[in-house]
Design an enzyme around this catalytic site. Structure first.
Site, short mmCIF file in Angstrom:
data_model
loop_
_atom_site.label_atom_id
_atom_site.label_comp_id
_atom_site.label_asym_id
_atom_site.label_seq_id
_atom_site.Cartn_x
_atom_site.Cartn_y
_atom_site.Cartn_z
N CYS A 257 3.40 4.59 32.37
CA CYS A 257 1.98 4.63 31.98
C CYS A 257 1.69 5.37 30.67
O CYS A 257 1.15 4.78 29.73
CB CYS A 257 1.16 5.26 33.09
SG CYS A 257 1.06 4.21 34.53
N LYS A 317 11.04 11.25 35.74
CA LYS A 317 10.58 12.44 36.48
C LYS A 317 11.23 12.40 37.84
O LYS A 317 11.85 11.39 38.21
CB LYS A 317 9.06 12.46 36.57
CG LYS A 317 8.46 11.39 37.46
CD LYS A 317 6.97 11.66 37.64
CE LYS A 317 6.41 10.86 38.79
NZ LYS A 317 5.00 11.12 39.03
C1 UDX Z 1 0.84 8.82 35.48
C2 UDX Z 1 -0.51 9.38 35.94
O1 UDX Z 1 -0.31 10.71 36.44
C3 UDX Z 1 -1.14 8.49 37.01
O2 UDX Z 1 -2.42 8.97 37.36
C4 UDX Z 1 -1.25 7.09 36.44
O3 UDX Z 1 -1.82 6.21 37.39
C5 UDX Z 1 0.11 6.58 35.99
O4 UDX Z 1 0.67 7.48 35.03
P1 UDX Z 1 3.34 8.85 36.38
O5 UDX Z 1 3.70 8.24 35.08
O6 UDX Z 1 3.88 8.24 37.61
O7 UDX Z 1 1.74 8.87 36.57
O8 UDX Z 1 3.83 10.38 36.38
P2 UDX Z 1 3.25 11.80 35.97
O9 UDX Z 1 3.50 12.72 37.09
O10 UDX Z 1 1.87 11.73 35.47
O11 UDX Z 1 4.24 12.22 34.79
C6 UDX Z 1 4.34 11.47 33.60
C7 UDX Z 1 5.29 12.13 32.64
O12 UDX Z 1 4.76 13.34 32.15
C8 UDX Z 1 6.66 12.49 33.24
O13 UDX Z 1 7.67 12.15 32.34
C9 UDX Z 1 6.59 13.98 33.44
O14 UDX Z 1 7.85 14.60 33.36
C10 UDX Z 1 5.70 14.39 32.27
N1 UDX Z 1 4.99 15.64 32.51
C11 UDX Z 1 4.04 15.74 33.49
C12 UDX Z 1 5.25 16.75 31.72
O15 UDX Z 1 6.09 16.69 30.81
N2 UDX Z 1 4.55 17.91 31.92
C13 UDX Z 1 3.60 18.01 32.89
O16 UDX Z 1 3.01 19.10 33.01
C14 UDX Z 1 3.33 16.90 33.70
#
Ligand code: UDX
Length: 427
Positions: A257, A317
Site C-alpha cells: 500500500c 514487515k
Molecule cells: C498499510 C496501512 O496500515 C493499512 O491501513 C492499509 O489498509 C494498507 O497499508 P500494511 O502495508 O499492511 O498496511 O502495513 P503497516 O503496518 O502499515 O506497515 C507498512 C510499512 O511501514 C512496513 O514496511 C512497516 O515496517 C513500516 N513501518 C510501520 C515503519 O517503518 N514504522 C512504523 O512506525 C510503522
C-alpha cells in the site's frame, strides 16, 4: 445479505470471510483457478493470522469459484476487491477493476450495489458507475466507495474491530444498504460522498507514510547529533496531538500500500497541478532509507566480497509472507553484486523469496544456521523471534559479531555489553 466478492487477495478474501462471520452469505470470485482450488480445500493461499480458522468456521456461508457469470447472479451487493498495482509512471493500474466491472455488467440478473473496495484514484467510482450503466441499462446499478484500512498481519482483527467504516455514496438508498451490510460489525460508520471516501484512503495511507519518513529523517539527524531516536519518539508520542503510533524508525516502509499509494496520489496531484510536495519528499526519503545500512556497511568494510552475510527477515514487515516493496529486495541484489555470500532466514517469507532468488542465496532453517560463522548480520524485518533473541547468540555463532539492525530490535547498551558491534537506526 447475498454478497459477491471479486478478488481473493489480502483485501478481498479477508473482507469476504469477515462478512460471512457477521452472517452474510458470500461468493468469492477469482480468475486464478489454482487459488480457488486451494480455497475450496479450506486452505488460505496467503499467510494471515486467524484467517484460515474463520474460513473453516464459516465454510457453509462462503463459496469460492472462478465462474463469475453465476457468481454475480442473484446478489444484493457485489464488492470489487482486486489489485490496483502501480504503473511505470506511478499511477494506479485500473485494468482489473474495469475487467471485473465488465463481468458484473454482463452477468447480473437484478438491481444491485457495486462496492469498490480496491484503492482507486479519486473519481474512479464515478467512472466505474458510468461504465456499468453503459454496458447494462436493464438493471439499476449504484456504485459505492468503501475503502479498506486493514494492515497485513492484523487484517482479520482490523476488519472485525476497525476504528471506522467509511462509506461514500451518491444516493440515500445505496448508502442505507451498505450501512445494513456493516451494522453487525458494531464499528462507527462514517458517510460521505464517493470522492471524499476515495480520498480518505489515500490521505490516510500517505499521512502514515509521511510520518514514517519524517521519523526516519529525524533518526538520521539524531545519529549526526548524538541524540537517540527511541527516546525522541517516546517524547513525541506522549503528545496526544502527535500520537505514539507509526513513529518506529527503520529502513523504510514497504508493502502493498504505502509505496504504491504515495506514488499514485502524487501522480494525481501533479496532473491536477496541485503537486503534493510533502508526499514527494516522503517517497524520496524512503527510497534512500531502504539502503542506508548497506551503504554504512560498504563504507565500513570497503567491499563485501566473499563476506559471509546472515540475513534475518525478508518480508516487508512481520506476520506476513508478503515481499512487495520489502527493503530486502533492494538490499539483496546490492549485496550479491558485491560478491557477498548470503545466508537468509525468515519464519514465513522464504518460499516467496525463493521464487525471485532461487539459487542466489542459501536459505537456512533457523536463526542459528544463518548466523553460523557469519562476518556480518543484517536484520530487515522485526519478527518477534528475532526481537526475543538472547544477544549472546550473535557472539556464540558469528565469526565476528557485527549486526546491522534495520528495525531497532535491541537495546544498543545491552548489545555493547555483549561485545557486539551494533549499528541500528538513529541511535
Ligand atoms: C498499510 C496501512 O496500515 C493499512 O491501513 C492499509 O489498509 C494498507 O497499508 P500494511 O502495508 O499492511 O498496511 O502495513 P503497516 O503496518 O502499515 O506497515 C507498512 C510499512 O511501514 C512496513 O514496511 C512497516 O515496517 C513500516 N513501518 C510501520 C515503519 O517503518 N514504522 C512504523 O512506525 C510503522
Amino acid at each position: 445479505m447475498k454478497i459477491a466478492m471479486a478478488g481473493t487477495g489480502y483485501v478481498g478474501l479477508v473482507t469476504a470471510v469477515c462478512l460471512a462471520h457477521h452472517g452474510h452469505v458470500v461468493t468469492c470470485v477469482d480468475t486464478n483457478e489454482e487459488k480457488i482450488n486451494t480455497l475450496n480445500s479450506l486452505v488460505s493461499p496467503i499467510y494471515e493470522p486467524g484467517l484460515e480458522e474463520l474460513m473453516k468456521q464459516h465454510q457453509n456461508q462462503i463459496t469460492y469459484t472462478t465462474d463469475y457469470t453465476s457468481a454475480y447472479k442473484n446478489k444484493d451487493v457485489i464488492f470489487i476487491g482486486v489489485g490496483t498495482p502501480e504503473k511505470k509512471d506511478g499511477s494506479a493500474n485500473l485494468d482489473y477493476v474495469f475487467a471485473v466491472a465488465k463481468q458484473i455488467a454482463e452477468s447480473i440478473d437484478q438491481d444491485c450495489i457495486v462496492v469498490v473496495k480496491s484503492t482507486v484514484p479519486i473519481g474512479t467510482n464515478d467512472k466505474v458507475e458510468s461504465y456499468l450503466k453503459t454496458l447494462n441499462s436493464k438493471y439499476r446499478i449504484d456504485v459505492v466507495s468503501n475503502p479498506e484500512f486493514l494492515a497485513q498481519g492484523t487484517a482479520v482483527r482490523d476488519t472485525l474491530h476497525g476504528e471506522r467504516i467509511v462509506i461514500g455514496a451518491e444516493n440515500e438508498q445505496a448508502m442505507e444498504i451498505l450501512k445494513q451490510v456493516y451494522l453487525p460489525f458494531g464499528i462507527p460508520i462514517l458517510t460521505m460522498n464517493r470522492r471524499s471516501a476515495e480520498m480518505v484512503k489515500y490521505a490516510s495511507n500517505d499521512f502514515l507514510a509521511l510520518k514514517i519518513s519524517y521519523v526516519n529523517e529525524i533518526a538520521n539527524l539524531c545519529e549526526s547529533l548524538g541524540a537517540n531516536i527511541t527516546d525522541v519518539t517516546k517524547g513525541m508520542g506522549m503528545d496526544s496531538r502527535i500520537g505514539n503510533k507509526f513513529l518506529q524508525a527503520g529502513i523504510g516502509y514497504g508493502g502493498s500500500c504505502f509505496p504504491k499509494d504515495t506514488k499514485a496520489l502524487h501522480w494525481l496531484s501533479v496532473i491536477n497541478d496541485v503537486e503534493l510536495k510533502t508526499v514527494k519528499a516522503a517517497i524520496e526519503v524512503n527510497e534512500r532509507q531502504k539502503i542506508k545500512l548497506y551503504e554504512k556497511a560498504l563504507k565500513q568494510f570497503g567491499d563485501l566480497k566473499q563476506k559471509k552475510i546472515a540475513i534475518l527477515g525478508l518480508t516487508f514487515k512481520p506476520n506476513t509472507d508478503d515481499l512487495r516493496d520489502a527493503p530486502s529486495l533492494d538490499n539483496v541484489p546490492l549485496l550479491l553484486d558485491q560478491g557477498a555470500n548470503l545466508y537468509a532466514y525468515d519464519p514465513v517469507g522464504m518460499n516467496n523469496f525463493k521464487q525471485k532468488f532461487p539459487t542466489e542465496l542459501t536459505y537456512c532453517s533457523s536463526v542459528e544456521e544463518a548466523l553460523q560463522d557469519a562476518d556480518v548480520c543484517f536484520i530487515f524485518t522485526e519478527w518477534e523471534v528475532f526481537r526475543k533473541l538472547d544477544p549472546s547468540i550473535f557472539t556464540s555463532t558469528m565469526k565476528s559479531p557485527i549486526v546491522y539492525d534495520g528495525r531497532n530490535c535491541y537495546d544498543p547498551s545491552v548489545m555493547k555489553q555483549h561485545g557486539i558491534t551494533y549499528i541500528s537506526i538513529g541511535r
